[in-house]
Design a protein around this motif. Structure first.
Motif, PDB file in Angstrom:
ATOM      1  N   THR A 128       0.776  -1.211  -0.057  1.00 57.58           N
ATOM      2  CA  THR A 128       0.002  -0.069  -0.081  1.00 57.58           C
ATOM      3  C   THR A 128       0.935   1.377  -0.032  1.00 57.58           C
ATOM      4  O   THR A 128       0.291   2.345  -0.540  1.00 57.58           O
ATOM      5  CB  THR A 128      -0.929  -0.110   1.174  1.00 57.58           C
ATOM      6  N   ASN A 200     -11.801  -8.429   3.198  1.00 55.58           N
ATOM      7  CA  ASN A 200     -10.595  -8.752   2.156  1.00 55.58           C
ATOM      8  C   ASN A 200     -11.344  -9.740   1.059  1.00 55.58           C
ATOM      9  O   ASN A 200     -12.334 -10.621   1.478  1.00 55.58           O
ATOM     10  CB  ASN A 200      -9.394  -9.326   2.494  1.00 55.58           C
ATOM     11  N   PHE A 204     -13.914 -13.219   2.041  1.00 52.63           N
ATOM     12  CA  PHE A 204     -15.432 -13.164   1.777  1.00 52.63           C
ATOM     13  C   PHE A 204     -15.637 -14.241   0.759  1.00 52.63           C
ATOM     14  O   PHE A 204     -17.007 -14.917   0.693  1.00 52.63           O
ATOM     15  CB  PHE A 204     -15.457 -11.874   1.145  1.00 52.63           C
ATOM     16  N   LEU A 216     -21.255 -12.471  -2.840  1.00 50.62           N
ATOM     17  CA  LEU A 216     -19.822 -11.473  -2.979  1.00 50.62           C
ATOM     18  C   LEU A 216     -20.181 -10.405  -3.776  1.00 50.62           C
ATOM     19  O   LEU A 216     -20.774 -10.713  -4.809  1.00 50.62           O
ATOM     20  CB  LEU A 216     -18.819 -12.381  -3.472  1.00 50.62           C
ATOM     21  N   SER A 217     -19.746  -9.058  -3.407  1.00 47.04           N
ATOM     22  CA  SER A 217     -19.673  -8.098  -4.532  1.00 47.04           C
ATOM     23  C   SER A 217     -18.414  -7.875  -5.084  1.00 47.04           C
ATOM     24  O   SER A 217     -17.490  -7.765  -4.267  1.00 47.04           O
ATOM     25  CB  SER A 217     -19.971  -6.742  -3.660  1.00 47.04           C
ATOM     26  N   PHE A 219     -16.070  -5.470  -6.732  1.00 50.14           N
ATOM     27  CA  PHE A 219     -15.963  -3.955  -6.768  1.00 50.14           C
ATOM     28  C   PHE A 219     -15.129  -3.286  -7.898  1.00 50.14           C
ATOM     29  O   PHE A 219     -14.120  -3.384  -7.905  1.00 50.14           O
ATOM     30  CB  PHE A 219     -15.229  -3.366  -5.463  1.00 50.14           C
ATOM     31  N   ALA A 230      -9.940  -5.542 -10.691  1.00 51.31           N
ATOM     32  CA  ALA A 230      -8.657  -5.004 -10.341  1.00 51.31           C
ATOM     33  C   ALA A 230      -7.743  -6.078 -10.342  1.00 51.31           C
ATOM     34  O   ALA A 230      -8.253  -7.189 -10.073  1.00 51.31           O
ATOM     35  CB  ALA A 230      -9.004  -4.249  -9.002  1.00 51.31           C
ATOM     36  N   TYR A 234      -1.563 -12.122  -5.243  1.00 46.22           N
ATOM     37  CA  TYR A 234      -2.215 -12.966  -4.250  1.00 46.22           C
ATOM     38  C   TYR A 234      -1.065 -13.939  -3.841  1.00 46.22           C
ATOM     39  O   TYR A 234      -0.506 -14.724  -4.425  1.00 46.22           O
ATOM     40  CB  TYR A 234      -3.441 -13.615  -4.261  1.00 46.22           C
TER      41      TYR A 234
END
Ligand code: UD1
Length: 345
Positions: A128, A200, A204, A216-217, A219, A230, A234
């Motif tokens: 990040t 995360n 989910f 699940l959404s 995004f 996106a 991982y």
């Protein structure tokens, strides 16, 4: 054999690191305040390794408890510091608690190491710090950009604190910048235990797969990527844990080239959200209920690691794939479901 204090040692990455330290013949000492973890994790560690490391329940944002830690463990060879708050959204609501806990604790630990003539700190940092990098894959040369959240800022400032302390004092430190840690131990004895609704993606996904969540959404489907969702890197938590063992061994052996070093930890491969869903469906052998919604504020388009530095200098490479990690995360989620069912009987 080295004696290594592991703060946050009952958390997700901490517990896997304790297992890898034991497997490498070291003596971890776990410190945890149980604010986002459970003492039951110790049993999982014991089942995997056949060993029961010392566990101290201490809250290190209280300076006197840091003192107590070093009274009980006066001669550690190194310290791996995981203990921190980690929810991005919550950090925007409680910035002062995040700064106090994530940075106050770090300062106290560094002071304690310095004052006792000790050294060798490994710090949990995050990709990040790079925000949306201009160039992919992301090398360590990529500039650190202003953080999107107080949580992200605690990682940036934490790195600066360690760097300054290593320059001023006889201290040595390594920051490890994780990409997206997922998975669980292949034994399914330890894994991720999110509090409440997971924020995360992978927890989910597995909770939706097991029926704890309805849907699940996804995004954002309008990102400039191969399928519009996106991209992240991982990385299996066991690979990540092994990198911590290598990093702390490097400091203990005095093999580091600089007093303060930092490394990206990822697989080097990016996956889209839809690719993660497809991989999960293959692993679970059934479709996942999901819908597509708007982008989540603060999310970057794509982040995946250039791991050359960790490969060449640490001699570390991720061995497991995103699919391996999903297989282990799913095995863990199924085990949690069996435990819940047994309790309900
Ligand atoms: C997030 C944090 C990051 C932190 C890391 C710790 C943000 C902006 N970043 O990384 O700072 O170090 O967690 O674990 O919060 N997704 C969905 N649906 C979901 C959940 C996620 O589509 O229900 C998508 C996200 O939009 C993203 C990807 O899945 O594209 C991964 O999300 P997540 O697992 O939350 O990790 P990051 O956001 O990369």
């Amino acid at each position: 054999m080295a004696k290594i204090i592991v703060t946050g040692g009952l958390g997700f990455i901490g517990s896997h690191t304790v297992v890898e330290l034991l497997a490498a013949g070291h003596e971890p000492v776990i410190v945890d305040n149980l604010s986002n973890s459970s003492a039951a994790v110790l049993e999982g560690i014991e089942k995997i390794t056949g060993q029961k490391p010392l566990f101290l329940q201490l809250d290190l944002k209280q300076k006197n408890q840091v003192t107590r830690l070093f009274e009980q463990v006066p001669d550690p060879d190194g310290l791996i510091h995981f203990a921190a708050y980690k929810a991005v959204g919550e950090s925007t609501e409680k910035p002062l608690e995040y700064y106090e806990n994530n940075l106050g604790t770090l300062v106290y630990l560094l002071q304690a190491l310095r004052d006792r003539g000790l050294s060798n700190l490994i710090f949990s940092s995050s990709c990040t710090v790079y925000g949306q990098a201009e160039k992919l894959p992301i090398t360590e040369e990529s500039p650190v950009v202003p953080a999107e959240s107080p949580y992200g800022n605690t990682k940036q400032i934490g790195e600066e604190i360690i760097q300054d302390a290593c320059h001023a004092h006889a201290l040595q430190g390594i920051s490890l910048r994780y990409f997206n840690p997922i998975g669980a131990h292949p034994s399914a004895e330890i894994g991720e235990l999110p509090l409440g609704v997971p924020l995360n993606l992978v927890p989910f996904v597995t909770q939706t797969g097991i029926g704890l969540r309805e849907q699940l959404s996804v995004f954002g489907t309008d990102y400039p990527t191969r399928d519009g969702t996106a991209i992240r890197d991982y990385i299996h938590v066991v690979d990540l844990a092994k990198a911590h063992v290598i990093a702390v061994e490097r400091l203990v052996a005095g093999e580091n080239q600089q007093a303060y070093e930092y490394y990206n930890l990822g697989t080097g491969t990016g996956s889209t959200v839809l690719e993660v869903i497809q991989a999960f469906e293959k692993v679970a052998g059934k479709p996942l209920n999901y819908k597509t919604v708007a982008r989540r504020p603060g999310d970057v388009t794509a982040a995946y690691a250039d791991t050359t530095k960790a490969n060449q200098i640490l001699g570390w490479t991720a061995q497991k794939t995103m699919e391996d990690a999903l297989t282990d995360a799913w095995r863990w989620e199924q085990k949690l479901a069996r435990a819940r069912a047994a309790q309900a009987e």
